[in-house]
Design an enzyme around this catalytic site. Structure first.
Site, PDB file in Angstrom:
ATOM      1  CE  LYS A  71      -4.166  -1.988   1.999  1.00  0.00           C
ATOM      2  NZ  LYS A  71      -5.270  -1.808   2.955  1.00  0.00           N
ATOM      3  CG  ASP A 107      -7.988   0.681   3.129  1.00  0.00           C
ATOM      4  OD1 ASP A 107      -8.772  -0.114   2.583  1.00  0.00           O
ATOM      5  OD2 ASP A 107      -6.744   0.572   3.078  1.00  0.00           O
TER       6      ASP A 107
END
Ligand code: ATR
Length: 281
Positions: A71, A107
């Site tokens: 990420k 997220d």
């Protein structure tokens, strides 16, 4: 579904990737809307990340989800970041816009939206504790501050990382406490919290919890663990036994997926379609 020359291909890159439930979750949404899309998991070895990202362009993929451990490390290979991903410093979605790769982070917003939908959590004016100070904690912290929480305490094993996150959040209502240096301060913050969010990987592969004592739980307090497998970590089990309302990571997974789906397809799918797919897997 038989794929053909018109099939749009989306992927998820990570390492390892064998346990991903993203393909079935996205395919539930494609089936619901009758879209000609395919969602494929790609296990990318750490020394081949640059080639994998180049492959998104070469193969004209619509985009990919990005999962552990890429990420943050994928960012140098992208052409641009949207403001939320830039602020967080991590991406979980890459969209291929005519060969330009743009990074997004869904997220945190997925977490906030799913907590509202799954557990009727209202963040406005709430005192919150986050356990952990890694990439996941960062996204959730930014999103909860944007959703109007009044106070945030970051509890982390090591003080430096918690303090670095607090500095990055640049809000007057955020503080850091080290679990190894000030346990009584940590429990005091937990007792005062309306919402507690566990973001460390502890509990994922073992029957362990970042906290051993749960006497701080107040009946009705909301305790969330962003881990989705196992469905009930030791943290959630203990919190529930002490009277908390609990929520696991399946909602966040579906929430980030729903927002990613919109970025990939330009269409909206009901949260329940993705959530039901996750919980039945
Ligand atoms: P992610 O990006 O998934 O959030 P990460 O960036 O590696 O993962 O962050 C992991 C977090 O879990 C960190 O807050 C880490 O604490 P430290 O900053 O002290 O390393 C926390 N963590 C990991 N293993 C832990 C353990 N065994 N006990 C307590 N905290 C742990």
């Amino acid at each position: 579904m038989v794929f053909n020359g018109h099939t749009h291909v989306v992927g998820v890159i990570g390492h390892p990737i064998t346990h991903t439930v993203s393909p079935s979750m996205h395919h539930a949404a494609y089936d619901f809307l009758g879209l000609n899309y395919a969602f494929v998991p790609f296990d990318v070895a750490p020394n081949r990340l640059a080639e994998a990202v180049a492959g998104i362009r070469a193969l004209s993929l619509v985009g990919v989800n990005v999962t552990v451990p890429y990420k943050e490390s994928v960012i140098p290979y992208l052409d641009d970041l949207d403001p939320v991903a830039r602020q967080i410093g991590a991406v979980n979605v890459i969209c291929n816009v005519d060969g330009r790769l743009i990074g997004y982070n869904t997220d945190g917003d997925g977490f906030v939206a799913s907590a509202k939908l799954c557990c009727d959590v209202d963040f406005s004016g709430k005192k919150v504790v986050i356990i952990g100070a890694g990439g996941a904690a960062k996204g959730i912290a930014f999103a909860m501050l944007a959703a109007g929480i009044s106070e945030l305490t970051i509890l982390n094993r090591t003080r430096d990382r918690a303090e670095a996150l607090v500095a990055q959040l640049t809000s007057g209502h955020v503080r850091a406490i080290s679990l190894s240096e000030d346990l009584s301060g940590a429990y005091e913050a937990l007792r005062r919290a309306h919402i507690v969010v566990q973001t460390t990987p502890v509990g994922m592969r073992s029957d362990e919890s970042p906290l051993v004592d749960f006497s701080w739980v107040i009946p009705g307090q909301v305790c969330v663990d962003i881990i989705y497998r196992p469905k009930e970590t030791l943290f959630l089990k203990e919190a529930e036994e002490a009277g908390a309302r609990i929520l696991n990571g399946e909602g966040m997974l579906a929430g980030q997926g729903q927002l990613a789906f919109r970025l990939f397809t330009g269409q909206d799918v009901p949260f329940e379609i993705m959530y039901n797919s996750v919980i039945s897997n």
